[in-house]
Design an enzyme around this catalytic site. Structure first.
Site, PDB file in Angstrom:
ATOM      1  N   LYS A  58      18.533  19.405 -13.358  1.00  0.00           N
ATOM      2  CA  LYS A  58      19.909  19.797 -13.652  1.00  0.00           C
ATOM      3  C   LYS A  58      19.942  21.099 -14.445  1.00  0.00           C
ATOM      4  O   LYS A  58      20.812  21.952 -14.224  1.00  0.00           O
ATOM      5  CB  LYS A  58      20.625  18.693 -14.432  1.00  0.00           C
ATOM      6  CG  LYS A  58      22.074  19.006 -14.803  1.00  0.00           C
ATOM      7  CD  LYS A  58      22.939  19.285 -13.571  1.00  0.00           C
ATOM      8  CE  LYS A  58      24.358  19.711 -13.951  1.00  0.00           C
ATOM      9  NZ  LYS A  58      25.170  18.616 -14.504  1.00  0.00           N
TER      10      LYS A  58
ATOM     11  N   LYS B 197      27.634  24.186 -23.047  1.00  0.00           N
ATOM     12  CA  LYS B 197      26.737  23.132 -23.531  1.00  0.00           C
ATOM     13  C   LYS B 197      25.455  23.081 -22.702  1.00  0.00           C
ATOM     14  O   LYS B 197      24.347  23.001 -23.243  1.00  0.00           O
ATOM     15  CB  LYS B 197      27.447  21.783 -23.474  1.00  0.00           C
ATOM     16  CG  LYS B 197      26.547  20.574 -23.761  1.00  0.00           C
ATOM     17  CD  LYS B 197      27.266  19.273 -23.522  1.00  0.00           C
ATOM     18  CE  LYS B 197      27.444  18.939 -22.053  1.00  0.00           C
ATOM     19  NZ  LYS B 197      26.210  18.454 -21.401  1.00  0.00           N
TER      20      LYS B 197
END
Length: 312
Positions: free
Chosen positions: A192, A260
């Site tokens: 990811k 983030k």
């Protein structure tokens, strides 16, 4: 497309319920991504128990036939498999291991599947602590945004035990069109992070190119049309580029979320001693977006930041 790689030995804990639709499934975290993902589990015929911090987030699932629970431990006590989709590593740790968390209600053999995006090291640490409580964890972050969550077209990248993966694969397939077991614990999160490098850098590149075209007095829409036919083609140029042209900055993936994720990338780069110059520049741009009050807009609003810095 489902790809399974050889992982750790099969679980030796107590057997779960009959595989597939007879397994009881829980879902924790019903936000912009979690809610449609959980709805797709219901549509897939799974017996579903849900919990979210806000009762209003649970309402659509309850109306669709899910059972409600009073907290993560109660979800775990009722289920064979528990999914979570929350904001960050601290939330995952609280849901999994905090007071009243999944571990407190779990029977031996429960599988906890975290679909949030957190640091690989955090995923590994949580998995280790859960294993001491008889719970097997898979890290299974996703790509595809709200549109993919709604359509069941997510890309799901999984790290963890192969036997656990095989048991939950029917559920993952109900939420995603591409489900791949990458490797051991944390491998899903590494994948990811790679995804966020590529998507983040490319969103910024498209925004930069469109702003360059506009300031040069050229129609950015025509530029996009031409580039779609060559080696510059990408899904981001096609989909997100059109959103930029339409000035559609409604969040499917908020800028603060990309901030983030890029922060995770840079923290991991620091830990590994890696130079990631494009990622660093992209992370700074998302920092600037959030600092400029655009954190709640989609990351494609990077175009607005370039425009602002160009004097518009």
């Amino acid at each position: 497309r489902i790809v399974a790689t050889h992982g750790s030995p099969p679980l030796t804990s107590a057997p779960l319920s009959t595989r597939g639709l007879h397994m009881k499934v829980g879902f924790i975290g019903l936000g912009i991504m979690g809610r449609p993902m959980a709805l797709n589990l219901l549509k897939g015929g799974f017996d579903l128990t849900v919990w979210a911090r806000r009762a209003e987030s649970m309402a659509p699932l309850l109306a669709a036939g899910a059972q409600g629970a009073g907290g993560p431990a109660e979800v775990a006590a009722a289920c064979d498999v528990v999914f979570s989709m929350v904001s960050d590593a601290a939330d995952v740790e609280q849901v999994a291991l905090g007071a009243g968390g999944v571990a407190d209600g779990a029977r031996a053999g429960l599988i906890f599947v975290d679909m949030s995006t957190i640091a690989p090291a955090a995923a590994q640490a949580i998995a280790t602590r859960l294993s001491e409580r008889g719970v097997s964890m898979l890290d299974a972050p996703v790509s595809g945004g709200e549109v993919g969550a709604i359509s069941g077209g997510l890309t799901i990248m999984v790290g963890g035990d192969e036997a656990a993966f095989e048991k939950v694969k029917p559920m993952l397939v109900s939420m995603g069109k591409s489900v791949t077991l990458i490797g051991g614990s944390g491998a899903g999160q590494v994948t990811k992070a790679c995804n966020q490098i590529l998507t983040g850098v490319t969103v910024v590149a498209v925004a930069e190119a469109f702003n360059f075209a506009r300031k040069s007095g050229v129609d950015a829409g025509k530029v996009r049309e031409a580039l779609l036919g060559g080696f510059a083609y990408s899904k981001i140029l096609e989909n997100h580029g059109q959103r930029m042209l339409d000035r559609n900055f409604k969040p499917g993936f908020k800028a603060w979320m990309h901030q983030k994720d890029m922060n995770i990338v840079m923290q991991e780069a620091h830990r590994l001693g890696l130079m990631l110059p494009n990622s660093a520049a992209t992370a700074q741009l998302f920092n600037a977006m959030v600092g400029s009050g655009m954190g709640e807009e989609d990351s494609v609003a990077a175009l607005k930041l370039f425009e602002r810095l160009s004097g518009d």
